[in-house]
Design a protein around this motif. Structure first.
Motif, short mmCIF file in Angstrom:
data_model
loop_
_atom_site.label_atom_id
_atom_site.label_comp_id
_atom_site.label_asym_id
_atom_site.label_seq_id
_atom_site.Cartn_x
_atom_site.Cartn_y
_atom_site.Cartn_z
N VAL A 68 70.66 -4.48 54.17
CA VAL A 68 69.74 -3.76 55.04
C VAL A 68 70.31 -2.41 55.47
O VAL A 68 71.52 -2.19 55.45
N SER A 119 64.71 -9.72 43.30
CA SER A 119 63.49 -9.83 44.08
C SER A 119 63.06 -11.29 44.15
O SER A 119 63.65 -12.15 43.49
N SER A 142 67.06 -6.77 49.46
CA SER A 142 66.49 -6.07 50.62
C SER A 142 65.08 -6.54 50.94
O SER A 142 64.52 -6.14 51.96
N TRP A 143 64.49 -7.38 50.07
CA TRP A 143 63.10 -7.74 50.26
C TRP A 143 62.87 -8.59 51.52
O TRP A 143 61.76 -8.66 52.03
N PRO A 188 61.89 -5.75 54.85
CA PRO A 188 61.22 -4.51 54.46
C PRO A 188 61.24 -3.48 55.58
O PRO A 188 61.07 -3.82 56.75
N LYS A 189 61.43 -2.23 55.19
CA LYS A 189 61.53 -1.15 56.18
C LYS A 189 60.29 -1.10 57.06
O LYS A 189 60.39 -0.87 58.27
N ALA A 190 59.13 -1.30 56.47
CA ALA A 190 57.89 -1.21 57.25
C ALA A 190 57.84 -2.26 58.36
O ALA A 190 57.38 -1.99 59.47
N LEU A 191 58.31 -3.47 58.05
CA LEU A 191 58.32 -4.52 59.06
C LEU A 191 59.34 -4.25 60.15
O LEU A 191 59.10 -4.53 61.33
N GLU A 229 57.61 -12.00 61.08
CA GLU A 229 57.35 -11.94 59.65
C GLU A 229 58.65 -11.87 58.86
O GLU A 229 58.76 -12.45 57.77
N ILE A 230 59.62 -11.17 59.41
CA ILE A 230 60.95 -11.12 58.75
C ILE A 230 61.62 -12.50 58.79
O ILE A 230 62.22 -12.93 57.81
N LEU A 235 60.12 -14.49 56.02
CA LEU A 235 60.69 -14.09 54.72
C LEU A 235 62.09 -14.65 54.55
O LEU A 235 62.47 -15.10 53.46
#
Length: 211
Positions: free
Chosen positions: A20, A164, A183-184, A187-190, A198-199, A202
Protein backbone atom coordinates in the motif's frame (compact mmCIF):
# COMPACT_ATOMS: atom_id res chain seq x y z
CA UNK A 1 21.52 -12.65 7.09
CA UNK A 2 17.82 -12.81 6.28
CA UNK A 3 16.74 -13.51 9.87
CA UNK A 4 14.49 -16.26 8.55
CA UNK A 5 13.08 -17.08 11.99
CA UNK A 6 11.45 -13.65 12.12
CA UNK A 7 10.46 -13.37 8.48
CA UNK A 8 8.90 -16.80 7.97
CA UNK A 9 6.03 -16.40 10.49
CA UNK A 10 5.09 -13.06 8.90
CA UNK A 11 4.93 -14.43 5.36
CA UNK A 12 3.25 -17.72 6.26
CA UNK A 13 0.68 -16.00 8.46
CA UNK A 14 -1.45 -14.92 5.50
CA UNK A 15 -1.57 -15.73 1.77
CA UNK A 16 -1.62 -12.09 0.62
CA UNK A 17 0.59 -9.25 1.87
CA UNK A 18 -1.10 -5.90 1.10
CA UNK A 19 1.27 -3.51 -0.67
CA UNK A 20 0.00 0.00 0.00
CA UNK A 21 0.83 3.68 -0.39
CA UNK A 22 -0.73 6.25 1.95
CA UNK A 23 -0.76 10.03 1.95
CA UNK A 24 -1.20 10.61 5.71
CA UNK A 25 -0.47 8.82 8.96
CA UNK A 26 -4.20 8.71 9.74
CA UNK A 27 -4.84 6.99 6.43
CA UNK A 28 -2.24 4.40 7.33
CA UNK A 29 -3.74 3.74 10.74
CA UNK A 30 -7.29 3.38 9.43
CA UNK A 31 -6.11 1.19 6.57
CA UNK A 32 -4.09 -1.08 8.85
CA UNK A 33 -7.09 -1.49 11.15
CA UNK A 34 -9.37 -2.34 8.24
CA UNK A 35 -6.95 -4.88 6.80
CA UNK A 36 -6.27 -6.52 10.17
CA UNK A 37 -10.01 -6.78 10.80
CA UNK A 38 -10.25 -8.79 7.57
CA UNK A 39 -7.45 -11.13 8.58
CA UNK A 40 -4.45 -9.45 6.90
CA UNK A 41 -2.30 -8.37 9.84
CA UNK A 42 0.95 -7.94 7.93
CA UNK A 43 1.02 -4.85 5.74
CA UNK A 44 3.76 -3.40 3.53
CA UNK A 45 3.72 0.40 3.54
CA UNK A 46 5.75 1.53 0.54
CA UNK A 47 8.17 4.43 0.67
CA UNK A 48 6.44 6.04 -2.31
CA UNK A 49 4.91 8.99 -0.46
CA UNK A 50 6.31 11.59 1.94
CA UNK A 51 3.97 10.27 4.66
CA UNK A 52 5.31 6.70 4.61
CA UNK A 53 7.58 6.88 7.66
CA UNK A 54 5.03 8.77 9.75
CA UNK A 55 2.39 6.22 8.74
CA UNK A 56 4.60 3.29 9.72
CA UNK A 57 5.34 4.86 13.12
CA UNK A 58 1.64 5.58 13.69
CA UNK A 59 0.57 2.06 12.72
CA UNK A 60 3.17 0.52 15.04
CA UNK A 61 1.99 2.76 17.89
CA UNK A 62 -1.78 2.65 17.35
CA UNK A 63 -2.61 -0.68 15.69
CA UNK A 64 -1.23 -3.49 17.86
CA UNK A 65 -2.95 -6.11 15.70
CA UNK A 66 -0.92 -5.06 12.66
CA UNK A 67 2.55 -6.20 11.63
CA UNK A 68 3.84 -3.21 9.70
CA UNK A 69 6.70 -3.49 7.24
CA UNK A 70 8.26 -1.04 4.82
CA UNK A 71 8.50 -1.52 1.06
CA UNK A 72 10.19 0.13 -1.91
CA UNK A 73 13.38 0.36 0.14
CA UNK A 74 16.00 1.49 -2.35
CA UNK A 75 19.08 2.32 -0.26
CA UNK A 76 20.59 1.99 3.24
CA UNK A 77 19.15 5.34 4.37
CA UNK A 78 15.65 4.10 3.50
CA UNK A 79 16.33 0.86 5.37
CA UNK A 80 17.61 2.57 8.52
CA UNK A 81 14.82 5.16 8.55
CA UNK A 82 12.18 2.45 8.17
CA UNK A 83 13.68 0.44 11.02
CA UNK A 84 13.80 3.56 13.20
CA UNK A 85 10.10 4.15 12.45
CA UNK A 86 9.33 0.69 13.80
CA UNK A 87 9.10 -1.52 10.71
CA UNK A 88 8.96 -5.23 11.49
CA UNK A 89 10.21 -6.29 8.06
CA UNK A 90 11.87 -4.62 5.07
CA UNK A 91 11.06 -5.20 1.39
CA UNK A 92 13.06 -4.03 -1.62
CA UNK A 93 12.43 -4.46 -5.37
CA UNK A 94 16.03 -5.60 -5.77
CA UNK A 95 19.28 -6.13 -3.92
CA UNK A 96 22.52 -4.16 -3.83
CA UNK A 97 25.74 -4.78 -1.94
CA UNK A 98 24.91 -1.79 0.28
CA UNK A 99 21.43 -3.06 1.11
CA UNK A 100 22.75 -6.53 1.87
CA UNK A 101 25.40 -5.05 4.16
CA UNK A 102 22.75 -3.02 5.98
CA UNK A 103 20.52 -6.07 6.35
CA UNK A 104 23.44 -8.06 7.74
CA UNK A 105 23.84 -5.52 10.53
CA UNK A 106 20.11 -5.34 11.34
CA UNK A 107 17.84 -7.62 13.37
CA UNK A 108 14.88 -6.64 11.15
CA UNK A 109 14.35 -9.25 8.42
CA UNK A 110 14.90 -8.36 4.79
CA UNK A 111 12.90 -9.55 1.77
CA UNK A 112 14.87 -8.44 -1.31
CA UNK A 113 13.72 -8.75 -4.89
CA UNK A 114 15.48 -11.02 -7.38
CA UNK A 115 14.43 -12.39 -10.75
CA UNK A 116 17.17 -13.74 -13.03
CA UNK A 117 18.90 -17.08 -12.38
CA UNK A 118 22.21 -15.31 -11.72
CA UNK A 119 20.59 -12.98 -9.19
CA UNK A 120 18.89 -15.92 -7.51
CA UNK A 121 22.13 -17.89 -7.25
CA UNK A 122 23.89 -14.86 -5.80
CA UNK A 123 21.17 -14.45 -3.17
CA UNK A 124 21.40 -18.13 -2.26
CA UNK A 125 25.14 -17.67 -1.72
CA UNK A 126 24.30 -14.77 0.60
CA UNK A 127 22.14 -17.13 2.65
CA UNK A 128 18.72 -15.97 1.47
CA UNK A 129 15.92 -18.52 1.26
CA UNK A 130 12.87 -16.31 0.61
CA UNK A 131 12.84 -13.62 -2.08
CA UNK A 132 10.46 -11.13 -3.57
CA UNK A 133 9.83 -11.89 -7.26
CA UNK A 134 9.20 -8.54 -8.92
CA UNK A 135 7.69 -7.52 -11.24
CA UNK A 136 6.11 -10.95 -11.31
CA UNK A 137 3.87 -10.86 -14.36
CA UNK A 138 6.30 -8.84 -16.46
CA UNK A 139 9.19 -11.17 -15.52
CA UNK A 140 7.55 -14.37 -16.73
CA UNK A 141 4.89 -14.96 -14.10
CA UNK A 142 3.57 -18.41 -13.32
CA UNK A 143 5.44 -20.21 -16.09
CA UNK A 144 8.77 -18.71 -15.02
CA UNK A 145 8.36 -19.64 -11.35
CA UNK A 146 7.17 -23.12 -12.32
CA UNK A 147 10.36 -23.59 -14.37
CA UNK A 148 12.54 -22.44 -11.46
CA UNK A 149 10.99 -24.78 -8.88
CA UNK A 150 12.86 -28.01 -9.76
CA UNK A 151 16.15 -26.20 -10.40
CA UNK A 152 16.39 -23.90 -7.36
CA UNK A 153 14.64 -26.08 -4.82
CA UNK A 154 15.90 -24.16 -1.80
CA UNK A 155 14.17 -20.91 -2.73
CA UNK A 156 10.67 -19.65 -1.91
CA UNK A 157 9.10 -16.54 -3.41
CA UNK A 158 6.63 -13.77 -2.71
CA UNK A 159 5.54 -12.69 -6.21
CA UNK A 160 4.47 -9.05 -6.49
CA UNK A 161 3.57 -6.96 -9.51
CA UNK A 162 0.59 -7.83 -11.64
CA UNK A 163 -0.77 -10.25 -9.04
CA UNK A 164 -4.55 -9.90 -8.80
CA UNK A 165 -7.64 -11.77 -7.61
CA UNK A 166 -7.70 -13.43 -11.04
CA UNK A 167 -4.28 -15.11 -10.73
CA UNK A 168 -3.37 -15.05 -7.02
CA UNK A 169 -4.63 -18.56 -6.34
CA UNK A 170 -2.62 -19.89 -9.28
CA UNK A 171 0.54 -18.34 -7.84
CA UNK A 172 -0.24 -19.66 -4.36
CA UNK A 173 -0.64 -23.18 -5.77
CA UNK A 174 3.00 -23.25 -6.91
CA UNK A 175 5.34 -25.22 -4.61
CA UNK A 176 7.90 -22.40 -4.46
CA UNK A 177 5.46 -19.59 -3.62
CA UNK A 178 5.02 -18.81 0.06
CA UNK A 179 2.65 -15.83 -0.32
CA UNK A 180 1.88 -13.06 -2.80
CA UNK A 181 1.96 -9.28 -2.56
CA UNK A 182 -0.87 -7.20 -3.94
CA UNK A 183 -2.43 -3.77 -3.91
CA UNK A 184 -5.95 -4.83 -4.92
CA UNK A 185 -7.01 -5.31 -1.30
CA UNK A 186 -6.57 -1.58 -0.66
CA UNK A 187 -7.71 0.38 -3.75
CA UNK A 188 -6.75 4.04 -3.68
CA UNK A 189 -10.34 5.12 -4.33
CA UNK A 190 -11.62 3.24 -1.29
CA UNK A 191 -8.86 4.64 0.91
CA UNK A 192 -9.61 8.20 -0.18
CA UNK A 193 -13.33 7.69 0.40
CA UNK A 194 -12.76 6.16 3.82
CA UNK A 195 -14.70 3.04 2.85
CA UNK A 196 -12.93 0.90 5.42
CA UNK A 197 -15.65 -1.76 5.65
CA UNK A 198 -15.23 -2.49 1.95
CA UNK A 199 -11.47 -2.83 2.40
CA UNK A 200 -12.08 -5.21 5.31
CA UNK A 201 -14.29 -7.31 3.03
CA UNK A 202 -11.57 -7.40 0.34
CA UNK A 203 -9.04 -8.38 2.98
CA UNK A 204 -11.24 -11.20 4.26
CA UNK A 205 -11.60 -12.53 0.73
CA UNK A 206 -7.82 -12.39 0.22
CA UNK A 207 -7.16 -14.02 3.60
CA UNK A 208 -9.25 -16.97 2.50
CA UNK A 209 -7.20 -17.61 -0.63
CA UNK A 210 -4.76 -19.83 1.19
CA UNK A 211 -7.44 -22.23 2.36
Amino acid sequence: MQNIDRLLPILTGQPVIPVVAVDTADEGVNLARALAAGGLRAIEVTMRTPAALDAIAAIVADVPDAICGAGTILNPDHYKAAVKAGSKFIVSPGATVELLDTARDSEIPFLPGSATPSELLAMMQEGYEILKFFPAEQSGGLAYLKALAPVLQGLKFCPTGGVSPDNAKDYLALPNVICVGGSWVAPKALIKAGRWDEITALAANAAGMGA
